[in-house]
Scaffold this active site. Structure first.
Site, mmCIF file in Angstrom:
data_model
loop_
_atom_site.group_PDB
_atom_site.id
_atom_site.type_symbol
_atom_site.label_atom_id
_atom_site.label_comp_id
_atom_site.label_asym_id
_atom_site.label_seq_id
_atom_site.Cartn_x
_atom_site.Cartn_y
_atom_site.Cartn_z
ATOM 1 N N PRO A 26 0.793 -1.230 0.000
ATOM 2 C CA PRO A 26 0.000 0.000 0.000
ATOM 3 C C PRO A 26 0.830 1.287 0.000
ATOM 4 O O PRO A 26 1.867 1.368 0.656
ATOM 5 C CB PRO A 26 -0.827 -0.099 1.287
ATOM 6 C CG PRO A 26 -0.104 -1.068 2.142
ATOM 7 C CD PRO A 26 0.537 -2.048 1.197
ATOM 8 N N ASN A 27 0.324 2.244 -0.750
ATOM 9 C CA ASN A 27 0.877 3.605 -0.859
ATOM 10 C C ASN A 27 2.177 3.695 -1.658
ATOM 11 O O ASN A 27 2.682 4.792 -1.874
ATOM 12 C CB ASN A 27 1.075 4.242 0.535
ATOM 13 C CG ASN A 27 -0.233 4.337 1.292
ATOM 14 O OD1 ASN A 27 -1.214 4.860 0.750
ATOM 15 N ND2 ASN A 27 -0.285 3.816 2.486
ATOM 16 N N ARG A 84 5.463 10.917 -2.386
ATOM 17 C CA ARG A 84 5.125 10.619 -1.004
ATOM 18 C C ARG A 84 6.355 10.787 -0.099
ATOM 19 O O ARG A 84 7.360 10.093 -0.274
ATOM 20 C CB ARG A 84 4.656 9.162 -0.956
ATOM 21 C CG ARG A 84 4.465 8.608 0.399
ATOM 22 C CD ARG A 84 4.349 7.097 0.348
ATOM 23 N NE ARG A 84 4.069 6.606 1.672
ATOM 24 C CZ ARG A 84 4.306 5.386 2.091
ATOM 25 N NH1 ARG A 84 4.799 4.494 1.255
ATOM 26 N NH2 ARG A 84 4.033 5.035 3.312
ATOM 27 N N TYR A 136 11.391 8.544 1.531
ATOM 28 C CA TYR A 136 11.354 7.491 0.503
ATOM 29 C C TYR A 136 12.054 7.873 -0.801
ATOM 30 O O TYR A 136 12.075 7.075 -1.740
ATOM 31 C CB TYR A 136 9.897 7.109 0.218
ATOM 32 C CG TYR A 136 9.190 6.547 1.442
ATOM 33 C CD1 TYR A 136 9.624 5.361 2.032
ATOM 34 C CD2 TYR A 136 8.109 7.211 2.019
ATOM 35 C CE1 TYR A 136 9.000 4.848 3.160
ATOM 36 C CE2 TYR A 136 7.471 6.715 3.151
ATOM 37 C CZ TYR A 136 7.926 5.534 3.711
ATOM 38 O OH TYR A 136 7.310 5.029 4.832
ATOM 39 N N ASN A 190 7.672 -5.768 -0.888
ATOM 40 C CA ASN A 190 7.675 -4.671 0.068
ATOM 41 C C ASN A 190 6.243 -4.581 0.594
ATOM 42 O O ASN A 190 5.380 -4.007 -0.065
ATOM 43 C CB ASN A 190 8.089 -3.357 -0.607
ATOM 44 C CG ASN A 190 8.172 -2.218 0.413
ATOM 45 O OD1 ASN A 190 7.679 -2.347 1.546
ATOM 46 N ND2 ASN A 190 8.769 -1.116 0.024
ATOM 47 N N ALA A 209 3.076 -0.748 4.869
ATOM 48 C CA ALA A 209 2.495 -0.660 6.227
ATOM 49 C C ALA A 209 2.006 -2.011 6.733
ATOM 50 O O ALA A 209 2.003 -2.255 7.952
ATOM 51 C CB ALA A 209 1.362 0.351 6.231
ATOM 52 N N GLU A 245 11.896 -9.923 1.856
ATOM 53 C CA GLU A 245 11.202 -8.674 2.214
ATOM 54 C C GLU A 245 12.136 -7.488 2.021
ATOM 55 O O GLU A 245 13.301 -7.558 2.426
ATOM 56 C CB GLU A 245 10.766 -8.770 3.681
ATOM 57 C CG GLU A 245 10.116 -7.494 4.207
ATOM 58 C CD GLU A 245 9.548 -7.691 5.609
ATOM 59 O OE1 GLU A 245 8.883 -8.716 5.864
ATOM 60 O OE2 GLU A 245 9.784 -6.816 6.458
ATOM 61 N N HIS A 287 12.547 -3.037 2.219
ATOM 62 C CA HIS A 287 12.032 -1.719 2.605
ATOM 63 C C HIS A 287 12.975 -0.657 2.084
ATOM 64 O O HIS A 287 14.210 -0.810 2.182
ATOM 65 C CB HIS A 287 11.916 -1.597 4.126
ATOM 66 C CG HIS A 287 10.961 -2.588 4.694
ATOM 67 N ND1 HIS A 287 9.601 -2.436 4.588
ATOM 68 C CD2 HIS A 287 11.174 -3.769 5.318
ATOM 69 C CE1 HIS A 287 9.012 -3.485 5.142
ATOM 70 N NE2 HIS A 287 9.932 -4.308 5.580
ATOM 71 N N ARG A 337 13.321 4.188 12.570
ATOM 72 C CA ARG A 337 12.151 5.064 12.515
ATOM 73 C C ARG A 337 11.267 4.879 13.750
ATOM 74 O O ARG A 337 11.732 4.436 14.780
ATOM 75 C CB ARG A 337 11.398 4.796 11.203
ATOM 76 C CG ARG A 337 12.267 5.093 9.965
ATOM 77 C CD ARG A 337 11.506 4.902 8.682
ATOM 78 N NE ARG A 337 10.387 5.828 8.600
ATOM 79 C CZ ARG A 337 9.358 5.689 7.745
ATOM 80 N NH1 ARG A 337 9.343 4.655 6.909
ATOM 81 N NH2 ARG A 337 8.379 6.560 7.727
HETATM 82 C C1 DQA Z 1 8.216 0.907 3.886
HETATM 83 C C2 DQA Z 1 8.321 1.135 5.409
HETATM 84 C C3 DQA Z 1 6.957 0.974 6.066
HETATM 85 O O1 DQA Z 1 7.065 1.206 7.462
HETATM 86 C C4 DQA Z 1 5.979 1.979 5.497
HETATM 87 O O2 DQA Z 1 4.690 1.789 6.052
HETATM 88 C C5 DQA Z 1 5.925 1.989 4.008
HETATM 89 C C6 DQA Z 1 7.169 1.789 3.253
HETATM 90 C C7 DQA Z 1 9.553 1.162 3.176
HETATM 91 O O3 DQA Z 1 9.698 0.712 2.037
HETATM 92 O O4 DQA Z 1 10.439 1.836 3.729
HETATM 93 O O5 DQA Z 1 4.886 2.220 3.419
HETATM 94 O O6 DQA Z 1 7.876 -0.457 3.656
#
Ligand code: DQA
Length: 152
Positions: free
Chosen positions: A15-16, A23, A28, A80, A83, A104, A106, A113
């Site tokens: 998501p997002n 964003r 990011y 990835n 959230a 996984e 990120h 964080r």
């Molecule tokens: C994320 C880190 C997560 O905590 C966050 O909710 C994201 C992006 C990252 O790629 O750094 O949406 O997965």
């Protein structure tokens, strides 16, 4: 002699991540998801594997994608979970059940964080995790996944 099957990786963005580039660029970066997908595609080509990219904001859809990976002939997953990393037992169970290895990734260093990001529900059922290298996290994760698949 039997020809070796080409490795097929399913790259899943949670998501997002469709908003990457716009964003929270300080966290990011300024690279769009489209550009990240191009970088992954180029890396896949140099590794001589196939990579397909998908993005979804919906937990159930992500569960379906993970659960369908094996029947859709993917050899591994690069994910990835965004959230959902920190909240989703459903994604964890899907990754544990899917029958193919997952890595996984990120973009940000989740351990540097907010405290709620320090826990990943999904990492323990993945073969490994890459966190904090910006868009390079995807490429490092892809290398790790391919290494595991080639050693199988
Ligand atoms: C994320 C880190 C997560 O905590 C966050 O909710 C994201 C992006 C990252 O790629 O750094 O949406 O997965």
């Amino acid at each position: 002699m039997k020809a070796k099957k080409q490795i097929r990786a399913l790259v899943i963005h949670g998501p997002n991540l469709n908003l990457l580039g716009k964003r929270e660029p300080r966290v990011y970066g300024k690279t769009s998801l489209q550009r990240i997908n191009q970088l992954i595609q180029a890396e896949a080509k140099s590794l001589n594997i196939q990579a397909d990219m998908v993005q979804s904001n919906h937990e159930g859809e992500l569960v379906d994608l993970i659960g369908g990976a094996k029947v859709n002939h993917y050899s591994g997953i690069l994910i990835n979970p965004a959230a959902y990393t920190h909240t989703s037992v459903a994604l964890r169970d899907a990754l544990a059940a899917c029958g193919v290895p997952a890595v996984e990734v990120h973009i940000s260093n989740i351990y540097g964080r907010e405290e709620f990001r320090h826990q990943s529900l999904t990492a323990a059922v993945c073969v490994g995790q890459v966190s904090g290298f910006g868009e390079q996290s995807y490429l490092l994760g892809l290398h790790g996944l391919v290494k595991i698949l080639r050693n199988k």
